[in-house]
Design a protein around this motif. Structure first.
Motif, short mmCIF file in Angstrom:
data_model
loop_
_atom_site.label_atom_id
_atom_site.label_comp_id
_atom_site.label_asym_id
_atom_site.label_seq_id
_atom_site.Cartn_x
_atom_site.Cartn_y
_atom_site.Cartn_z
N ASP A 64 -2.10 12.41 9.60
CA ASP A 64 -1.17 12.89 8.69
C ASP A 64 -0.98 12.01 7.27
OD1 ASP A 64 0.96 14.27 7.60
OD2 ASP A 64 2.39 13.64 8.76
N ASP A 65 -1.57 12.75 6.26
CA ASP A 65 -1.45 11.84 4.96
C ASP A 65 -0.29 12.42 3.96
OD1 ASP A 65 -2.49 14.14 4.17
OD2 ASP A 65 -4.53 13.35 3.40
N SER A 66 0.47 13.23 4.56
CA SER A 66 1.51 13.71 3.50
C SER A 66 2.91 14.18 4.16
CB SER A 66 1.25 15.06 2.67
OG SER A 66 1.03 16.06 3.84
N ASP A 67 3.93 14.30 3.42
CA ASP A 67 5.26 14.36 4.04
C ASP A 67 6.28 14.76 2.92
OD1 ASP A 67 7.06 14.37 6.08
OD2 ASP A 67 7.73 12.29 6.00
N ASP A 68 7.54 15.19 3.37
CA ASP A 68 8.46 15.35 2.48
C ASP A 68 8.77 14.31 1.69
OD1 ASP A 68 8.49 18.06 3.30
OD2 ASP A 68 10.02 17.94 4.71
N GLN A 103 6.74 9.70 5.60
CA GLN A 103 6.17 8.94 6.52
C GLN A 103 4.87 9.58 7.01
OE1 GLN A 103 8.00 7.22 10.63
NE2 GLN A 103 6.97 9.41 11.15
N VAL A 104 3.74 8.72 7.22
CA VAL A 104 2.54 9.49 7.68
C VAL A 104 1.97 8.62 9.09
CG1 VAL A 104 1.71 10.05 5.43
CG2 VAL A 104 1.19 7.84 6.13
N GLY A 148 -0.42 4.70 15.04
CA GLY A 148 0.13 3.89 13.89
C GLY A 148 1.12 4.74 12.77
N ARG A 149 2.11 4.08 12.41
CA ARG A 149 3.11 4.88 11.63
C ARG A 149 3.57 4.16 10.57
NH1 ARG A 149 3.92 10.13 13.66
NH2 ARG A 149 2.93 10.15 15.73
N TYR A 150 3.67 4.69 9.33
CA TYR A 150 3.82 4.18 7.94
C TYR A 150 4.69 4.77 7.23
CZ TYR A 150 -1.09 2.95 9.49
OH TYR A 150 -2.20 2.61 10.19
N GLU A 151 5.98 4.27 6.60
CA GLU A 151 6.85 4.92 5.98
C GLU A 151 7.25 3.85 4.77
OE1 GLU A 151 11.45 6.46 6.45
OE2 GLU A 151 10.16 5.47 8.19
N ALA A 152 7.30 4.80 3.49
CA ALA A 152 7.31 3.84 2.21
C ALA A 152 8.56 4.06 1.36
CB ALA A 152 6.05 3.95 1.41
N SER A 179 7.98 -0.81 -0.78
CA SER A 179 8.12 -1.45 0.89
C SER A 179 7.30 -0.50 1.59
CB SER A 179 9.66 -1.69 1.26
OG SER A 179 10.20 -0.64 1.22
N LEU A 180 6.67 -0.92 2.70
CA LEU A 180 5.81 -0.21 3.49
C LEU A 180 6.23 -0.77 4.94
CD1 LEU A 180 3.67 2.03 4.09
CD2 LEU A 180 1.98 0.17 4.30
N ASP A 181 7.08 0.31 5.84
CA ASP A 181 7.29 -0.11 7.12
C ASP A 181 6.29 0.42 7.99
OD1 ASP A 181 9.68 -1.07 6.06
OD2 ASP A 181 11.03 0.78 6.50
N TYR A 182 5.75 -0.54 8.94
CA TYR A 182 4.77 -0.17 9.62
C TYR A 182 5.01 -0.41 11.21
CZ TYR A 182 0.16 -0.55 11.98
OH TYR A 182 -0.94 -0.51 12.88
N SER A 183 4.49 0.51 12.12
CA SER A 183 4.85 0.49 13.61
C SER A 183 3.65 0.92 14.19
CB SER A 183 6.07 0.97 14.05
OG SER A 183 6.16 2.21 13.74
#
Length: 227
Positions: free
Chosen positions: A63-67, A92-93, A115-119, A148-152
């Motif tokens: 998933d490469d796009s989000d609101d 988040q993607v 993997g989850r990425y939120e910027a 900032s990039l939050d990754y989990s």
């Protein structure tokens, strides 16, 4: 010689110039869509290619796009130039590392990694605004942002594993905007913003999580103070 067309053109130019010369503060915000790019899959493959412990069979960005949404505050100096501070939630993607296997020296079961990425990003831009008419203008912005990039990540198979990391840093950003002045105090603005190199390049160290270039389209309302 008919002077009427020339007089009309001069009047329109004077009106546009008067609008461009107006100075003052504005506040606004809006909603839109973000898109993450930057070759994350290639970063993952390159990182694991150098590993003597693990073998990566495949990976993909699911998933490469989000609101997304942003807030902004700015000041026009009255000569076309101005400054704008903004904060954006870039959504988040998700990625999936398909069947990441341990080498024969480490007989662990095959597993899948989610993997989850939120910027997010905030910063300040300088801009120049071109006036096409007393109601319509275009804006070009460029600045610096703290992104900032939050990754989990966690295992989706029997091998239990979880990891989370936050990274931040200053990145360049630029933007384009099309502005319509609805009333004396209210603008409607269509924006495109782009933030370059958000996050750290993916690797097998604990403080790496993937580097993205993130674009964002948004529709915003801005309220003018003063004129």
């Amino acid at each position: 010689m008919n002077m009427k067309p020339m007089i009309l053109m001069l009047a329109l130019a004077a009106s546009s110039s008067a609008f461009a010369a107006e100075s003052g503060f504005y506040l606004g915000g809006g909603f839109g869509q973000s898109k993450y790019s930057g070759g994350l899959v290639g970063q993952i493959e390159e990182a694991y290619a150098a590993s003597n412990t693990y073998t990566l069979t495949s990976a993909e960005l699911l998933d490469d796009s989000d609101d997304a949404w942003k807030l902004m505050a700015g000041y026009r100096f009255g000569n076309g130039f101005g400054l704008e501070a903004s904060w954006a939630d870039l959504g988040q993607v998700a990625s999936l590392y398909h069947t990441l296997r341990a080498s024969p020296l480490y007989p662990l079961p095959d597993y899948l990694m989610d993997g989850r990425y939120e910027a997010q990003a905030y910063g300040i831009s300088a801009f120049y605004e071109w006036e096409f008419s007393p109601k319509v203008s275009a804006m070009l912005r460029a600045g610096a942002f703290n992104a900032s990039l939050d990754y989990s990540e966690e295992s989706l198979s029997t091998y239990s594993y979880e990891f989370a990391n936050d990274s931040g840093g200053t990145v360049p950003g630029f933007g384009l905007g099309l502005n319509w002045r609805i009333t004396q105090a209210l603008d409607l603005r269509l924006d495109y913003d782009r933030y370059q190199g958000v996050g750290k390049r993916f690797g097998l160290q604990a403080d790496t999580n993937g580097r993205f270039d993130i674009g964002m389209y948004s529709l915003n309302l801005a309220f003018r103070f003063g004129k």
